[in-house]
Design a protein around this motif. Structure first.
Motif, mmCIF file in Angstrom:
data_model
loop_
_atom_site.group_PDB
_atom_site.id
_atom_site.type_symbol
_atom_site.label_atom_id
_atom_site.label_comp_id
_atom_site.label_asym_id
_atom_site.label_seq_id
_atom_site.Cartn_x
_atom_site.Cartn_y
_atom_site.Cartn_z
ATOM 1 N N TRP A 88 0.842 -1.210 0.000
ATOM 2 C CA TRP A 88 0.000 0.000 0.000
ATOM 3 C C TRP A 88 0.872 1.253 0.000
ATOM 4 C CZ3 TRP A 88 -5.457 0.916 1.392
ATOM 5 C CH2 TRP A 88 -5.732 2.252 1.705
ATOM 6 N N ALA A 89 1.813 1.323 0.957
ATOM 7 C CA ALA A 89 2.633 2.521 1.108
ATOM 8 C C ALA A 89 3.533 2.739 -0.106
ATOM 9 C CB ALA A 89 3.468 2.422 2.384
ATOM 10 N N LEU A 90 4.209 1.672 -0.556
ATOM 11 C CA LEU A 90 5.134 1.801 -1.679
ATOM 12 C C LEU A 90 4.410 2.195 -2.963
ATOM 13 C CD1 LEU A 90 7.436 -1.312 -1.084
ATOM 14 C CD2 LEU A 90 8.010 1.093 -0.681
ATOM 15 N N SER A 91 3.312 1.508 -3.260
ATOM 16 C CA SER A 91 2.619 1.759 -4.526
ATOM 17 C C SER A 91 1.892 3.099 -4.521
ATOM 18 C CB SER A 91 1.628 0.628 -4.821
ATOM 19 O OG SER A 91 0.631 0.570 -3.820
ATOM 20 N N THR A 92 1.334 3.490 -3.386
ATOM 21 C CA THR A 92 0.645 4.775 -3.317
ATOM 22 C C THR A 92 1.619 5.926 -3.511
ATOM 23 O OG1 THR A 92 -1.054 3.861 -1.849
ATOM 24 C CG2 THR A 92 -0.824 6.249 -1.883
ATOM 25 N N CYS A 93 2.828 5.776 -3.006
ATOM 26 C CA CYS A 93 3.884 6.768 -3.254
ATOM 27 C C CYS A 93 4.085 6.956 -4.758
ATOM 28 C CB CYS A 93 5.175 6.320 -2.583
ATOM 29 S SG CYS A 93 6.666 7.195 -3.168
ATOM 30 N N GLY A 94 4.286 5.840 -5.475
ATOM 31 C CA GLY A 94 4.478 5.924 -6.920
ATOM 32 C C GLY A 94 3.247 6.429 -7.645
ATOM 33 N N TYR A 95 2.070 6.017 -7.169
ATOM 34 C CA TYR A 95 0.814 6.447 -7.790
ATOM 35 C C TYR A 95 0.653 7.956 -7.707
ATOM 36 C CZ TYR A 95 -4.259 6.985 -8.360
ATOM 37 O OH TYR A 95 -5.506 7.399 -8.756
ATOM 38 N N PHE A 96 0.897 8.514 -6.530
ATOM 39 C CA PHE A 96 0.802 9.959 -6.368
ATOM 40 C C PHE A 96 1.748 10.686 -7.320
ATOM 41 C CE2 PHE A 96 -0.801 9.962 -1.684
ATOM 42 C CZ PHE A 96 -2.091 9.797 -2.141
ATOM 43 N N GLN A 97 2.969 10.181 -7.445
ATOM 44 C CA GLN A 97 3.936 10.831 -8.324
ATOM 45 C C GLN A 97 3.470 10.819 -9.773
ATOM 46 O OE1 GLN A 97 5.702 12.684 -6.164
ATOM 47 N NE2 GLN A 97 7.509 12.313 -7.410
ATOM 48 N N VAL A 98 2.962 9.686 -10.224
ATOM 49 C CA VAL A 98 2.548 9.574 -11.624
ATOM 50 C C VAL A 98 1.359 10.492 -11.925
ATOM 51 C CG1 VAL A 98 1.559 8.033 -13.367
ATOM 52 C CG2 VAL A 98 3.463 7.249 -11.954
ATOM 53 N N SER A 118 -2.095 4.353 -21.759
ATOM 54 C CA SER A 118 -1.256 3.790 -20.688
ATOM 55 C C SER A 118 -1.655 4.344 -19.330
ATOM 56 C CB SER A 118 0.226 4.096 -20.961
ATOM 57 O OG SER A 118 0.645 3.533 -22.177
ATOM 58 N N TYR A 119 -2.011 5.619 -19.287
ATOM 59 C CA TYR A 119 -2.453 6.239 -18.037
ATOM 60 C C TYR A 119 -3.744 5.600 -17.532
ATOM 61 C CZ TYR A 119 -4.044 9.920 -14.833
ATOM 62 O OH TYR A 119 -4.495 10.617 -13.738
ATOM 63 N N VAL A 120 -4.690 5.345 -18.461
ATOM 64 C CA VAL A 120 -5.947 4.697 -18.087
ATOM 65 C C VAL A 120 -5.680 3.307 -17.525
ATOM 66 C CG1 VAL A 120 -8.113 3.754 -18.972
ATOM 67 C CG2 VAL A 120 -7.360 6.026 -19.713
ATOM 68 N N VAL A 121 -4.814 2.530 -18.191
ATOM 69 C CA VAL A 121 -4.462 1.191 -17.708
ATOM 70 C C VAL A 121 -3.809 1.279 -16.336
ATOM 71 C CG1 VAL A 121 -2.961 -0.802 -18.114
ATOM 72 C CG2 VAL A 121 -4.254 0.194 -20.019
ATOM 73 N N PHE A 122 -2.907 2.224 -16.182
ATOM 74 C CA PHE A 122 -2.206 2.432 -14.906
ATOM 75 C C PHE A 122 -3.192 2.662 -13.764
ATOM 76 C CE2 PHE A 122 -0.855 5.853 -12.012
ATOM 77 C CZ PHE A 122 0.174 5.222 -11.339
#
Length: 446
Positions: free
Chosen positions: A252-262, A342-346
């Motif tokens: 949760w923490a790791l992926s949400t960090c990357g998600y926010f950045q993207v 790609s953004y939609v898939v992400f």
């Protein structure tokens, strides 16, 4: 359309200023305010913080309309940080004023309202820009008006008489055992209506707080901040001692960090791939499509039957790799439609996985700790995002260009995939060995 708006002559900001000096301010302010706001929300009993959120967003959009210069827009980002940090009050308030039997229903209402508002805003913005030819300044006037109406509405909300830590009733008064459940005893909360939902978002902070038949005077207790912090720390240690919960929380923490950045810098990438001043852009339509398709994925995952305890980590690894691939394609294929797709898939994959993670964590928690753990997970995600922003994005750090940033984000998700692939394989091997040991002992006992 925020990036395009800031780069237009009306604001006259450069790409370096927007990407490397303005956007990072939101990350820093969000992190700095999250924990104080969490405590203030509980101490002030929600409604004042809901009003603060509305006021901070009014200031944000007023400054977005009329503020000029780098420092003013950075200050604007700080107020937006207040607005996002105070989301916890909005998502927590409803549970303090309705009966426990209505938790699942009101959760659905709040989520539906958020989804509808986001989708209507995205679609109407795209239509007004592309079809009606409205200026982006006019769109921000509509946003300011909408927020002002919401702020006015919030004044009429009833004031809650209780909260989770500072103004609570005892477990004897509440009369339901969930107040003192052990964190690991997930089986006892499976049938609870608040656990059966599976929301798919990065900022979950639900706080069920209902208890009927007691006056505000009896519920009011003497505030002891030291005791509250000790209780918080003890609960955290107890909850994170569960390996299953710890695993899903780490993802949760790791992926949400990357998600926010993207999502924070996706508009910047699109601007570099296809400058908005030279052609029509469809950012609003893309945001609407990704939200709706993500909602469909969230609905579908609620009906998937599988052993997440055994295969969950491998699933996280596989889908994290797909996220990494989507970000990599977004970065390397310099075609705006490929970037959009790609953004939609992400977003679809992330929303699907965060839904699974939400449910898996919730099944291992008592109701009260549900809010605490998700708040801590979000705080860790923001701390990691702040570090990543400081090193990669901020002009005081490396200040990398947008394409290099997205290559780093793709590598970041690939690293997450490898970590969980190794952990998942280890868990599966260990589970099969335990099963073989049980089977070998079974004939001996007979």
């Amino acid at each position: 359309f925020l990036t395009r708006y800031l780069l237009e002559p009306h604001k006259n900001l450069s790409e370096t200023q927007v990407f490397n000096e303005i956007y990072p301010v939101w990350t820093y302010s969000y992190l700095a305010l999250l924990f104080p706001v969490f405590l203030a929300t509980d101490y002030l009993r929600y409604k004042p913080v809901v009003l603060l959120q509305g006021l901070s967003l009014i200031v944000t959009w007023f400054m977005l309309l009329y503020a000029q210069g780098l420092r003013a827009v950075q200050f604007l980002e700080f107020f937006y940080g207040i607005g996002t940090a105070t989301d916890i009050a909005y998502y927590s308030y409803i549970y303090s004023v309705v009966d426990i039997n209505l938790y699942q229903k009101v959760t659905s209402y709040c989520r539906s309202a958020t989804l509808v508002g986001y989708t209507v805003g995205s679609v109407s913005g795209q239509v007004l820009v592309s079809v009606a030819g409205w200026s982006l300044f006019s769109l921000n006037v509509i946003s300011l008006t909408s927020i002002s109406v919401a702020f006015g509405t919030a004044w009429f909300l009833p004031m809650p008489q209780k909260s989770l830590f500072f103004h609570h009733v005892s477990s004897q008064e509440l009369g339901w055992e969930m107040k003192v459940m052990d964190c690991k005893n997930g089986s006892a909360v499976q049938d609870h209506p608040n656990v059966q939902k599976a929301p798919g978002w990065e900022d979950e902070t639900k706080v069920p707080l209902n208890g009927e038949g007691h006056s505000a005077e009896k519920q009011e207790q003497k505030v002891d901040i030291v005791k509250v912090l000790k209780d918080l720390w003890r609960d955290l240690l107890q909850c994170y001692s569960s390996r299953t919960l710890l695993c899903w929380s780490v993802w949760w923490a790791l992926s949400t960090c990357g998600y926010f950045q993207v999502i924070n810098y996706a508009q910047g990438l699109w601007e570099m791939v296809l400058p908005s001043h030279s052609t029509e852009i469809y950012n609003g339509a893309v945001e609407a499509a990704s939200t709706l398709l993500g909602a469909v994925a969230v609905f579908v995952v609620g009906h998937i039957k599988t052993s997440w305890a055994m295969w969950g980590e491998v699933a996280l690894a596989l889908f994290s790799f797909l996220i990494a691939a989507a970000v990599y394609i977004m970065d390397t294929v310099r075609n705006i439609w490929v970037c959009y797709a790609s953004y939609v898939v992400f977003r679809i994959i992330y929303m699907l996985l965060i839904t699974i993670a939400t449910f898996q964590i919730a099944t291992n928690l008592s109701v009260e700790r549900y809010a605490l753990v998700f708040g801590v997970n979000t705080f860790i995600a923001l701390a990691l995002q702040t570090l990543l922003t400081l090193i990669v994005v901020d002009s005081s750090g490396l200040g990398l260009d947008i394409f290099t940033q997205f290559m780093i984000y793709a590598s970041y998700f690939a690293a997450i995939s490898l970590v969980f692939l190794g952990s998942g394989i280890y868990s599966i091997i260990r589970a099969y060995r335990r099963q073989e040991q049980r089977q070998s002992r079974s004939p001996e006992s007979q």
